[in-house]
Design an enzyme around this catalytic site. Structure first.
Site, PDB file in Angstrom:
ATOM      1  N   CYS A 243       0.755  -1.212  -0.196  1.00 35.12           N
ATOM      2  CA  CYS A 243       0.018  -0.127   0.026  1.00 35.12           C
ATOM      3  C   CYS A 243       0.798   1.340   0.058  1.00 35.12           C
ATOM      4  O   CYS A 243       0.240   2.593  -0.351  1.00 35.12           O
ATOM      5  CB  CYS A 243      -1.022  -0.108   1.336  1.00 35.12           C
ATOM      6  SG  CYS A 243      -2.136  -1.477   1.151  1.00 35.12           S
TER       7      CYS A 243
ATOM      8  N   ASN B 284     -10.186  -0.934  -1.949  1.00 29.54           N
ATOM      9  CA  ASN B 284      -8.667  -0.502  -1.588  1.00 29.54           C
ATOM     10  C   ASN B 284      -7.926  -1.356  -2.713  1.00 29.54           C
ATOM     11  O   ASN B 284      -7.940  -2.454  -2.989  1.00 29.54           O
ATOM     12  CB  ASN B 284      -8.357  -1.267  -0.397  1.00 29.54           C
ATOM     13  CG  ASN B 284      -6.822  -1.246   0.224  1.00 29.54           C
ATOM     14  OD1 ASN B 284      -5.915  -0.939  -0.969  1.00 29.54           O
ATOM     15  ND2 ASN B 284      -6.370  -1.237   1.302  1.00 29.54           N
TER      16      ASN B 284
ATOM     17  N   HIS C  41      -3.764   7.215   1.410  1.00 25.87           N
ATOM     18  CA  HIS C  41      -3.927   5.577   0.611  1.00 25.87           C
ATOM     19  C   HIS C  41      -5.231   5.219   1.112  1.00 25.87           C
ATOM     20  O   HIS C  41      -5.743   5.412   2.036  1.00 25.87           O
ATOM     21  CB  HIS C  41      -2.806   4.673   1.053  1.00 25.87           C
ATOM     22  CG  HIS C  41      -3.412   3.315   0.925  1.00 25.87           C
ATOM     23  ND1 HIS C  41      -3.893   2.732  -0.013  1.00 25.87           N
ATOM     24  CD2 HIS C  41      -3.655   2.451   1.797  1.00 25.87           C
ATOM     25  CE1 HIS C  41      -3.977   1.617   0.031  1.00 25.87           C
ATOM     26  NE2 HIS C  41      -3.839   1.344   1.377  1.00 25.87           N
TER      27      HIS C  41
HETATM   28  N1  COA Z   1     -18.750  -9.759   6.404  1.00 21.29           N
HETATM   29  C1  COA Z   1     -19.506  -9.970   7.857  1.00 21.29           C
HETATM   30  N2  COA Z   1     -18.751 -10.399   8.727  1.00 21.29           N
HETATM   31  C2  COA Z   1     -17.213 -10.425   8.775  1.00 21.29           C
HETATM   32  C3  COA Z   1     -16.758  -9.940   7.555  1.00 21.29           C
HETATM   33  C4  COA Z   1     -17.432  -9.734   6.395  1.00 21.29           C
HETATM   34  N3  COA Z   1     -16.893  -9.415   5.345  1.00 21.29           N
HETATM   35  N4  COA Z   1     -15.609 -10.078   7.877  1.00 21.29           N
HETATM   36  C5  COA Z   1     -15.293 -10.279   9.173  1.00 21.29           C
HETATM   37  N5  COA Z   1     -16.496 -10.634   9.661  1.00 21.29           N
HETATM   38  C6  COA Z   1     -16.909 -10.907  11.035  1.00 21.29           C
HETATM   39  C7  COA Z   1     -15.800 -11.659  11.622  1.00 21.29           C
HETATM   40  O1  COA Z   1     -15.813 -13.224  11.530  1.00 21.29           O
HETATM   41  C8  COA Z   1     -16.111 -11.395  13.015  1.00 21.29           C
HETATM   42  O2  COA Z   1     -17.177 -12.333  13.505  1.00 21.29           O
HETATM   43  P1  COA Z   1     -17.190 -12.853  14.985  1.00 21.29           P
HETATM   44  O3  COA Z   1     -17.160 -11.798  16.128  1.00 21.29           O
HETATM   45  O4  COA Z   1     -18.432 -13.985  15.074  1.00 21.29           O
HETATM   46  O5  COA Z   1     -15.967 -13.579  15.284  1.00 21.29           O
HETATM   47  C9  COA Z   1     -16.798  -9.858  13.119  1.00 21.29           C
HETATM   48  O6  COA Z   1     -17.101  -9.948  11.736  1.00 21.29           O
HETATM   49  C10 COA Z   1     -15.759  -8.760  13.478  1.00 21.29           C
HETATM   50  O7  COA Z   1     -14.393  -9.158  12.999  1.00 21.29           O
HETATM   51  P2  COA Z   1     -13.455  -8.181  13.200  1.00 21.29           P
HETATM   52  O8  COA Z   1     -12.152  -8.784  12.440  1.00 21.29           O
HETATM   53  O9  COA Z   1     -12.881  -7.940  14.573  1.00 21.29           O
HETATM   54  O10 COA Z   1     -13.960  -6.895  12.595  1.00 21.29           O
HETATM   55  P3  COA Z   1     -13.271  -5.546  12.783  1.00 21.29           P
HETATM   56  O11 COA Z   1     -14.152  -4.582  13.437  1.00 21.29           O
HETATM   57  O12 COA Z   1     -11.902  -5.401  13.203  1.00 21.29           O
HETATM   58  O13 COA Z   1     -13.445  -5.062  11.210  1.00 21.29           O
HETATM   59  C11 COA Z   1     -11.620  -4.867   9.404  1.00 21.29           C
HETATM   60  C12 COA Z   1     -12.404  -5.769  10.120  1.00 21.29           C
HETATM   61  C13 COA Z   1     -10.847  -5.683   8.402  1.00 21.29           C
HETATM   62  C14 COA Z   1     -12.927  -3.823   8.595  1.00 21.29           C
HETATM   63  C15 COA Z   1     -10.945  -3.524  10.222  1.00 21.29           C
HETATM   64  O14 COA Z   1     -10.149  -4.396  11.426  1.00 21.29           O
HETATM   65  C16 COA Z   1     -10.186  -2.933   9.542  1.00 21.29           C
HETATM   66  O15 COA Z   1     -10.631  -2.050   8.923  1.00 21.29           O
HETATM   67  N6  COA Z   1      -8.898  -2.929   9.508  1.00 21.29           N
HETATM   68  C17 COA Z   1      -7.921  -2.364   8.793  1.00 21.29           C
HETATM   69  C18 COA Z   1      -7.886  -3.025   7.575  1.00 21.29           C
HETATM   70  C19 COA Z   1      -7.073  -2.115   6.638  1.00 21.29           C
HETATM   71  O16 COA Z   1      -7.333  -0.827   6.448  1.00 21.29           O
HETATM   72  N7  COA Z   1      -6.426  -2.826   5.608  1.00 21.29           N
HETATM   73  C20 COA Z   1      -5.855  -2.338   4.298  1.00 21.29           C
HETATM   74  C21 COA Z   1      -4.391  -2.080   4.999  1.00 21.29           C
HETATM   75  S1  COA Z   1      -3.594  -1.052   3.716  1.00 21.29           S
END
Ligand code: COA
Length: 349
Positions: free
Chosen positions: A114, A306, A276
């Site tokens: 990224c 992204n 980004h």
């Molecule tokens: N749809 C529905 N549910 C989903 C899912 C999806 N696409 N992806 C994950 N879940 C579920 C998980 O299984 C979890 O369920 P559980 O509580 O029953 O175990 C729940 O949602 C929460 O998961 P979690 O990973 O803790 O969610 P979060 O609130 O951290 O959100 C992201 C996930 C990825 C959106 C968040 O962590 C994020 O934005 N991180 C930064 C990612 C990023 O910017 N990446 C690019 C870097 S350059």
């Protein structure tokens, strides 16, 4: 001393729009979940057999080169950032050189995920400052749709990413207060495995020790890529989302402030911040932290997801085309991603 200015921008996104509702056909997810956590509504997917990371880069490059008022034969050097190359090797730089029938110029591939585009811009700026090159093509392009797990198992990663390409042409300028003022690059490999694709690779389990959901590194053989890895879906990216989020919201503002401090400027001086497009929530957090109004931050993750190394040049091009970046505006590019790596570039348009 000369430094670089952006002489032309271009972008390309595939025609095929994939909405959050479309993804529901393949995995247990919802439009609400994706929008609420990431801001993404839709993304573009490249044609399976018709488009590659390089062919998308060609389209973006054609526009950037034309807008710079030059031809592909005038380009002196290519810097190509991607994490989804057409081949494991050689990199996309030479494929772009071939496709655009450029001279036998140098082509450098940047693997900073990224942060790839900010790293690429910084490298190109140094070549221009040293006087070595005059017309450098800097590209970020990604075809993510080919390497994601679209089953429920991979949903926390696959809903985030999209395909596309962006390009700029850098040229020297002597105008002290115009062009790229400074660039700032960083890394911290402590969490290299928090956002990574382990295979294919030569690690033979050397680094990958922590167990992650649906991924048992202890079961990986010492093969570069094996049938069993594919059977176990160990050929897909892994992301510890919360760890990425926590680090990103610290490092984004930090590296933007570093750029401003280096130039004796304040957040209020920024006319346009192009972060980004990792996640709309991260961009909003950064905006709030710096006290910037909505019209000073450009986001388009809602439409494209992204696109990793392509996200900044796509957003830059779109913002410029929409008349949101005007001559003499102070523009800040900032990135954070896998590595972890992060960086910023401050420029006067
Ligand atoms: N749809 C529905 N549910 C989903 C899912 C999806 N696409 N992806 C994950 N879940 C579920 C998980 O299984 C979890 O369920 P559980 O509580 O029953 O175990 C729940 O949602 C929460 O998961 P979690 O990973 O803790 O969610 P979060 O609130 O951290 O959100 C992201 C996930 C990825 C959106 C968040 O962590 C994020 O934005 N991180 C930064 C990612 C990023 O910017 N990446 C690019 C870097 S350059």
């Amino acid at each position: 001393m000369p430094h670089a200015k952006i002489a032309g921008t271009g972008m390309y996104v595939p025609e095929h729009v994939v909405t959050n509702f479309d993804l529901q056909k393949y995995m247990d997810t919802s439009d609400d979940w994706i929008r609420e956590r990431t801001g993404i509504q839709e993304r573009r997917f490249a044609g399976r057999d018709t488009e590659t990371t390089t062919t998308m880069a060609v389209e973006a490059s054609k526009t950037a080169i034309e807008r710079a008022g030059i031809t592909p034969q005038d380009i002196d050097f290519i810097v190509f950032a991607t994490l989804s190359p057409d081949y494991y090797f050689p990199g996309c730089g030479v494929l772009l050189q071939r496709a655009m029938k450029m001279r036998e110029i140098g082509a450098l591939d940047v693997r900073n995920q990224c942060s790839g585009f900010v790293y690429a811009i910084s490298v190109a700026d140094q070549f221009i400052r040293s006087g070595m090159y005059k017309n450098i093509l800097v590209v970020g392009s990604e075809k993510h749709s080919f390497g994601l797990d679209f089953s429920t198992r991979g949903r926390s990663v696959s809903v985030i990413f999209g395909d596309g390409a962006g390009a700029v042409v850098l040229q020297p300028t002597e105008e002290e207060d115009r062009g790229i003022l400074s660039t700032h690059l960083h890394s911290d490999g402590e969490s290299a495995e928090s956002l990574a694709m382990y295979n294919p690779g030569t690690h033979a389990n050397h680094w990958v020790q922590q167990p992650v959901a649906d991924f048992n590194p202890a079961e990986i053989g010492d093969m570069f890529m094996s049938h069993s890895m594919i059977d176990k879906a160990q050929n897909f990216p892994y992301m510890d989302g919360p760890a990425v989020f926590k680090k990103a919201i610290v490092k984004f503002p930090e590296v933007i402030m570093e750029a401003l401090d280096a130039n004796g400027l304040k957040p209020g001086d920024i006319d346009m911040l192009i972060p980004h497009q990792a996640n709309l929530r991260i961009a909003q957090f950064v905006q709030q932290k710096l006290g910037l109004s909505d019209d000073k931050v450009y986001n388009n993750i809602q439409k494209y997801g992204n696109t990793t190394a392509a996200s900044i040049p796509i957003a830059l091009c779109e913002a410029w085309e929409a008349g949101k970046i005007k001559p003499a505006d102070l523009v800040c590019l900032a990135s954070f991603g896998s590595g972890f790596t992060w960086g910023s570039a401050l420029l006067r348009w």
